[in-house]
Design a protein around this motif. Structure first.
Motif, short mmCIF file in Angstrom:
data_model
loop_
_atom_site.label_atom_id
_atom_site.label_comp_id
_atom_site.label_asym_id
_atom_site.label_seq_id
_atom_site.Cartn_x
_atom_site.Cartn_y
_atom_site.Cartn_z
N ILE A 61 -85.53 -42.57 6.16
CA ILE A 61 -86.81 -41.99 6.55
C ILE A 61 -86.88 -40.54 6.04
N GLU A 62 -88.00 -40.18 5.42
CA GLU A 62 -88.14 -38.83 4.85
C GLU A 62 -88.65 -37.85 5.90
N LEU A 63 -88.03 -36.67 5.94
CA LEU A 63 -88.50 -35.60 6.81
C LEU A 63 -89.57 -34.80 6.08
N VAL A 64 -90.68 -34.55 6.75
CA VAL A 64 -91.75 -33.75 6.15
C VAL A 64 -91.88 -32.38 6.81
N ALA A 65 -91.28 -32.23 7.99
CA ALA A 65 -91.34 -30.93 8.66
C ALA A 65 -90.20 -30.84 9.67
N VAL A 66 -89.74 -29.61 9.89
CA VAL A 66 -88.75 -29.31 10.92
C VAL A 66 -89.37 -28.27 11.85
N ASP A 67 -89.56 -28.64 13.11
CA ASP A 67 -90.39 -27.87 14.03
C ASP A 67 -91.78 -27.70 13.41
N GLN A 68 -92.25 -26.47 13.22
CA GLN A 68 -93.56 -26.26 12.61
C GLN A 68 -93.44 -25.80 11.16
N GLN A 69 -92.28 -26.03 10.55
CA GLN A 69 -92.05 -25.57 9.19
C GLN A 69 -92.00 -26.76 8.24
N ALA A 70 -92.88 -26.76 7.23
CA ALA A 70 -92.95 -27.87 6.27
C ALA A 70 -92.45 -27.48 4.90
N SER B 60 -78.12 -34.52 18.03
CA SER B 60 -78.90 -35.56 17.34
C SER B 60 -79.58 -35.04 16.09
N GLY B 61 -79.71 -33.71 15.94
CA GLY B 61 -80.37 -33.14 14.78
C GLY B 61 -79.42 -32.65 13.71
N VAL B 62 -78.21 -33.18 13.63
CA VAL B 62 -77.22 -32.87 12.59
C VAL B 62 -76.94 -31.37 12.55
N SER B 63 -76.79 -30.78 13.71
CA SER B 63 -76.38 -29.37 13.86
C SER B 63 -77.28 -28.39 13.11
N GLY B 64 -78.54 -28.74 12.95
CA GLY B 64 -79.48 -27.81 12.33
C GLY B 64 -79.48 -27.80 10.82
N PHE B 65 -78.85 -28.78 10.18
CA PHE B 65 -78.81 -28.81 8.72
C PHE B 65 -79.93 -29.65 8.11
N SER C 32 -87.78 -24.34 1.45
CA SER C 32 -87.22 -23.12 0.86
C SER C 32 -87.34 -21.92 1.77
N ASP C 33 -88.14 -22.04 2.83
CA ASP C 33 -88.28 -20.92 3.77
C ASP C 33 -87.26 -20.97 4.89
N LEU C 34 -86.41 -22.00 4.91
CA LEU C 34 -85.40 -22.12 5.97
C LEU C 34 -84.06 -21.67 5.41
N SER C 35 -83.51 -20.62 5.95
CA SER C 35 -82.22 -20.11 5.49
C SER C 35 -81.19 -20.34 6.59
N GLY C 36 -79.97 -20.73 6.17
CA GLY C 36 -78.93 -21.01 7.14
C GLY C 36 -79.23 -22.27 7.91
N THR C 37 -78.82 -22.30 9.18
CA THR C 37 -79.06 -23.45 10.03
C THR C 37 -80.08 -23.10 11.10
N THR C 38 -80.93 -24.05 11.41
CA THR C 38 -81.96 -23.87 12.43
C THR C 38 -81.86 -25.02 13.42
N ILE C 39 -81.62 -24.70 14.68
CA ILE C 39 -81.54 -25.73 15.71
C ILE C 39 -82.96 -26.10 16.09
N ALA C 40 -83.42 -27.24 15.57
CA ALA C 40 -84.79 -27.67 15.78
C ALA C 40 -84.92 -28.42 17.10
#
Length: 284
Positions: A180-189, A142-147, A192-200
């Motif tokens: 709908i706009e995303l303002v944060a993924v997990d605790q990261q807002a 459901s989270g678009v594979s971490g992208f 530019s600090d997210l590299s690669g894919t992150t499974i949230a």
């Protein structure tokens, strides 16, 4: 003796005239060369001093004077929101600024990338007036594979069963919110600090109170899935709804025909003390 003196004088005058002539020719050639060189140089551009990051600045860092430096920048191309050294308004006695977005070395310090003097950083600085933050549970599917990244826009789909007497079509998937706009993924807002894919496990969106109520109701009664919207996509999604029978191409069973009820026509008559019902032909 006089002839020798006169000859020496003439020779001296001739040498002086030759020297003046040679010097004039040299100066003329120098000025011509200087003019040619100036003609080949580009036009002088007015410059001003702009504050830039001296080193890489991370999200949440406190902005200090030793972290920035002033460099000369073309006045015509100063980025909007840049801090000018002559204005000296980047640092204030009201308090220090915090970094809201990661900035690389020599990147201009822009107002949207830092807080106001003395303001607190965090997610609240990224939520516009009238909007609210709402967290949605997601997984790898459901989270678009971490992208997903803060700042992305997503469409929200709900999948579940409709509790209605005539709802006999299995599970239903419906588009309930768009863009709908995303303002944060997990605790990261900071994107530019997210590299690669992150499974949230959760994503936080900015939504109106009405949208928050719809999302909360949908999340408690079914499953939510997100669909990533392209960065340059300005289209508006239309109403979308798919059920199991429609997906498989199964036509709904025909409704049973109503069977007319048999009409009984009787008359009541009294025979002594007894009341008797006597059937008679029905007429309209």
């Amino acid at each position: 003796m006089r002839m020798v003196f006169g000859l020496v004088l003439l020779v001296g005058i001739a040498l002086a005239g030759g020297a003046v002539y040679m010097a004039k020719n040299y100066i003329d050639r120098y000025e011509a060369a200087l003019a040619a060189e100036r003609a080949q140089q580009p036009e002088q551009i007015p410059l001003t001093e702009v504050y830039v990051a001296k080193t890489r600045l991370e999200y949440g860092d406190t902005l200090r004077r030793e972290d920035v430096q002033a460099i000369r920048w073309p006045e015509e191309w100063v980025p909007e929101g840049a801090f000018l050294a002559e204005a000296d308004d980047l640092f204030s006695e009201e308090g220090r600024r915090l970094v809201l977005r990661t900035m690389e070395t020599h990147e201009p310090i822009l107002a949207p990338k830092v807080t106001g003097p003395g303001e607190q950083g965090g997610l609240t600085m990224r939520i516009a007036r009238g909007m609210r933050a709402f967290a949605i549970k997601v997984d790898v599917a459901s989270g678009v594979s971490g992208f997903l990244r803060p700042g992305d826009r997503v469409d929200v789909y709900w999948t579940g069963r409709v509790d209605a007497p005539d709802a006999n079509r299995g599970e239903v998937t419906k588009l309930i919110q768009t863009g709908i706009e995303l303002v944060a993924v997990d605790q990261q807002a900071d994107s530019s600090d997210l590299s690669g894919t992150t499974i949230a496990r959760t994503v936080t969106v900015a939504a109106t109170p009405q949208q928050v109520a719809a999302l909360a109701q949908a999340q408690s009664t079914g499953r939510l899935s997100l669909s990533l919207v392209g960065a340059n996509d300005d289209t508006v999604s239309q109403a979308v709804q798919v059920d199991q029978m429609g997906l498989l191409g199964i036509a709904p069973p025909p409704e049973p025909e109503a069977v007319p009820e048999k009409e009984d026509c009787t008359i009541r008559t009294r025979r002594g003390s007894e009341v008797v019902n006597i059937e008679i032909p029905c007429t309209n």
